[in-house]
Design a protein around this motif. Structure first.
Motif, PDB file in Angstrom:
ATOM      1  N   PHE A  53      43.878  47.474  39.314  1.00  0.00           N
ATOM      2  CA  PHE A  53      43.931  46.332  38.409  1.00  0.00           C
ATOM      3  C   PHE A  53      44.339  46.760  37.000  1.00  0.00           C
ATOM      4  N   SER A  54      44.816  45.778  36.246  1.00  0.00           N
ATOM      5  CA  SER A  54      45.161  45.972  34.836  1.00  0.00           C
ATOM      6  C   SER A  54      44.307  45.021  34.011  1.00  0.00           C
ATOM      7  N   SER A  55      43.922  45.455  32.831  1.00  0.00           N
ATOM      8  CA  SER A  55      43.209  44.577  31.907  1.00  0.00           C
ATOM      9  C   SER A  55      44.240  43.827  31.065  1.00  0.00           C
ATOM     10  N   ALA A  56      43.996  42.541  30.871  1.00  0.00           N
ATOM     11  CA  ALA A  56      44.968  41.730  30.139  1.00  0.00           C
ATOM     12  C   ALA A  56      44.251  40.582  29.444  1.00  0.00           C
ATOM     13  N   THR A  57      45.028  39.789  28.739  1.00  0.00           N
ATOM     14  CA  THR A  57      44.504  38.579  28.109  1.00  0.00           C
ATOM     15  C   THR A  57      45.140  37.376  28.798  1.00  0.00           C
ATOM     16  N   VAL A  58      44.571  36.212  28.566  1.00  0.00           N
ATOM     17  CA  VAL A  58      45.122  34.991  29.155  1.00  0.00           C
ATOM     18  C   VAL A  58      46.561  34.784  28.701  1.00  0.00           C
ATOM     19  N   GLN A  59      46.857  35.148  27.436  1.00  0.00           N
ATOM     20  CA  GLN A  59      48.207  34.973  26.911  1.00  0.00           C
ATOM     21  C   GLN A  59      49.253  35.719  27.737  1.00  0.00           C
ATOM     22  N   GLN A  60      48.871  36.851  28.316  1.00  0.00           N
ATOM     23  CA  GLN A  60      49.819  37.660  29.083  1.00  0.00           C
ATOM     24  C   GLN A  60      50.215  37.038  30.410  1.00  0.00           C
ATOM     25  N   LEU A  61      49.582  35.921  30.752  1.00  0.00           N
ATOM     26  CA  LEU A  61      49.953  35.211  31.972  1.00  0.00           C
ATOM     27  C   LEU A  61      51.130  34.266  31.754  1.00  0.00           C
ATOM     28  N   ALA A  62      51.550  34.100  30.506  1.00  0.00           N
ATOM     29  CA  ALA A  62      52.604  33.134  30.176  1.00  0.00           C
ATOM     30  C   ALA A  62      53.886  33.327  30.995  1.00  0.00           C
ATOM     31  N   PRO A  63      54.359  34.576  31.210  1.00  0.00           N
ATOM     32  CA  PRO A  63      55.593  34.727  31.995  1.00  0.00           C
ATOM     33  C   PRO A  63      55.398  34.478  33.497  1.00  0.00           C
ATOM     34  N   LEU A  64      54.171  34.265  33.930  1.00  0.00           N
ATOM     35  CA  LEU A  64      53.866  34.161  35.364  1.00  0.00           C
ATOM     36  C   LEU A  64      53.401  32.757  35.747  1.00  0.00           C
ATOM     37  N   GLN A  65      53.847  31.751  34.999  1.00  0.00           N
ATOM     38  CA  GLN A  65      53.321  30.404  35.178  1.00  0.00           C
ATOM     39  C   GLN A  65      53.765  29.729  36.476  1.00  0.00           C
ATOM     40  N   ASN A  66      54.740  30.310  37.152  1.00  0.00           N
ATOM     41  CA  ASN A  66      55.168  29.739  38.438  1.00  0.00           C
ATOM     42  C   ASN A  66      54.330  30.253  39.602  1.00  0.00           C
ATOM     43  N   SER A  67      53.343  31.085  39.308  1.00  0.00           N
ATOM     44  CA  SER A  67      52.540  31.698  40.363  1.00  0.00           C
ATOM     45  C   SER A  67      51.527  30.733  40.954  1.00  0.00           C
ATOM     46  N   GLU A  68      51.027  31.115  42.123  1.00  0.00           N
ATOM     47  CA  GLU A  68      49.860  30.476  42.738  1.00  0.00           C
ATOM     48  C   GLU A  68      48.685  31.373  42.377  1.00  0.00           C
ATOM     49  N   VAL A  69      47.707  30.840  41.669  1.00  0.00           N
ATOM     50  CA  VAL A  69      46.656  31.674  41.076  1.00  0.00           C
ATOM     51  C   VAL A  69      45.359  31.564  41.876  1.00  0.00           C
ATOM     52  N   PHE A  70      44.759  32.721  42.144  1.00  0.00           N
ATOM     53  CA  PHE A  70      43.450  32.800  42.786  1.00  0.00           C
ATOM     54  C   PHE A  70      42.523  33.582  41.864  1.00  0.00           C
ATOM     55  N   TYR A  71      41.352  33.019  41.596  1.00  0.00           N
ATOM     56  CA  TYR A  71      40.389  33.768  40.785  1.00  0.00           C
ATOM     57  C   TYR A  71      39.111  33.997  41.581  1.00  0.00           C
ATOM     58  N   PHE A  72      38.529  35.176  41.353  1.00  0.00           N
ATOM     59  CA  PHE A  72      37.363  35.616  42.111  1.00  0.00           C
ATOM     60  C   PHE A  72      36.068  35.136  41.461  1.00  0.00           C
ATOM     61  N   GLY A  73      35.124  34.728  42.294  1.00  0.00           N
ATOM     62  CA  GLY A  73      33.777  34.425  41.838  1.00  0.00           C
ATOM     63  C   GLY A  73      32.890  35.636  42.050  1.00  0.00           C
ATOM     64  N   PRO A  74      31.631  35.586  41.656  1.00  0.00           N
ATOM     65  CA  PRO A  74      30.992  34.444  40.995  1.00  0.00           C
ATOM     66  C   PRO A  74      31.366  34.378  39.514  1.00  0.00           C
ATOM     67  N   LEU A  75      31.326  33.174  38.964  1.00  0.00           N
ATOM     68  CA  LEU A  75      31.685  32.976  37.564  1.00  0.00           C
ATOM     69  C   LEU A  75      30.450  33.019  36.673  1.00  0.00           C
ATOM     70  N   THR A  76      30.614  33.642  35.510  1.00  0.00           N
ATOM     71  CA  THR A  76      29.566  33.597  34.491  1.00  0.00           C
ATOM     72  C   THR A  76      29.799  32.361  33.620  1.00  0.00           C
ATOM     73  N   GLU A  77      28.879  32.098  32.727  1.00  0.00           N
ATOM     74  CA  GLU A  77      29.034  30.962  31.822  1.00  0.00           C
ATOM     75  C   GLU A  77      30.255  31.135  30.933  1.00  0.00           C
ATOM     76  N   ASP A  78      30.500  32.377  30.472  1.00  0.00           N
ATOM     77  CA  ASP A  78      31.692  32.650  29.654  1.00  0.00           C
ATOM     78  C   ASP A  78      32.969  32.419  30.448  1.00  0.00           C
TER      79      ASP A  78
END
Length: 324
Positions: A226-251
């Motif tokens: 994995f790579s560490s990134a910010t939400v802004q770095q996802l801008a060039p990848l907006q055509n993707s199908e996104v999957f995010y892993f749980g469990p989620l924290t409040e943040d």
């Protein structure tokens, strides 16, 4: 021959029959019997033990396993033996295990652990960047040491068959929906500002490659893929199908619900973001198999392309013919 000498020779032969010398990443261990009291200080090891039908007597951070790994379920009898960074050496000594299992992530503690019980080091996440093949190799080694080689091969065969079946299902889904499945993006939220993105050499990346899917994130990343990134770095990848892993924290939920940059992303606006249940992103074969099932289910049942009832019936008919 005297009776006591016969008894001694029989005992010696019995012990010798079980003697096993095992090479691992940090040395060699000698086993006089097949281990039955096994401690796993790595969650991949715990997952693979349970897959082989072996219940460990202890694992590191049992509560964390139940939150992040979840499956295979951990029996209540399993003792938590400290954290994955600092195992409780005193407790381990009291438990007197036959075998301790660890990855190279805990290498500084190896000598102390090996003084308590034979300690075997087998790592899945290394600079070789091939977690699935490493996981298969680890499972086979554990099968040999624990005399469960047949079970190990069954787990591997089931894994390969499941990923192939899921590949066929997704191919048929794409054919009937007449849509091309875009590259996938796998992320985990780390607080309000950062994310982890899983590349091709991650467990998620290797899993989808075997399913005939592509990864939107092409950076190799670290040993865990994995790579560490910010939400802004996802801008060039907006055509993707996104999957995010749980469990989620409040943040994490704050990012999903209130982060303005996240909200304007095309994949968010077009509802191409999918929640995954807790699947250990640094797991073994069972974790990869669960991930494959979840991705397939997302596309077939509630994917980004909504199929008409007639199309779904056709897909189910085709899938039965292809998979059976």
């Amino acid at each position: 021959m005297k009776a006591w000498l016969v008894s001694f020779l029989l005992l010696w032969v019995s012990i010798s029959a079980y003697a096993d010398s095992v090479q691992h990443e940090m040395g060699r261990i000698e086993l006089d019997t097949v281990p039955t009291k096994v401690v796993a200080l790595d969650w991949v090891m715990a997952e693979h033990l349970l897959a082989l039908g072996v219940t460990p007597v202890g694992i590191a951070d049992a509560k964390g396993y139940q939150s992040w790994v979840v499956k295979p379920e951990l029996p209540e009898s399993v003792v938590s033996v400290g954290s994955r960074r600092e195992p409780n050496l005193e407790l381990l000594a009291q438990m007197k295990p036959d075998l301790i299992l660890m990855s190279n992530a805990m290498s500084p503690a190896y000598q102390k652990l090996n003084a308590i019980a034979p300690t075997m080091v087998l790592s899945v996440y290394t600079d070789s960047h091939q977690p699935i093949e490493n996981a298969k190799s680890q499972l086979r080694r554990l099968g040999e040491v624990l005399h469960r080689t047949e079970q190990a091969e069954q787990v591997i065969a089931q894994f390969d068959a499941t990923l192939h079946a899921n590949k066929v299902k997704i191919e048929q889904f794409a054919e009937i929906s007449k849509k091309t499945i875009p590259p996938l993006l796998f992320i985990r939220f780390i607080g309000e500002k950062h994310i982890r993105i899983h590349g091709n050499s991650s467990l998620a990346g290797e899993t989808i490659q075997r399913m005939g899917l592509s990864n939107a994130w092409q950076q190799q990343g670290n040993s865990w893929g994995f790579s560490s990134a910010t939400v802004q770095q996802l801008a060039p990848l907006q055509n993707s199908e996104v999957f995010y892993f749980g469990p989620l924290t409040e943040d994490d939920r704050k990012v999903l619900n209130h982060n303005p940059i996240w909200q304007v992303m095309q994949f968010v606006r077009e509802q191409r973001v999918h929640a995954l249940p807790p699947v250990w992103t640094f797991g073994g074969l069972l974790a990869a198999q669960r991930l494959s099932d979840e991705i397939t289910k997302t596309f077939i049942q509630s994917g980004s392309v909504a199929l008409e009832k007639k199309e779904l019936e056709g897909l189910n008919t085709v899938m039965k013919g292809k998979v059976n």
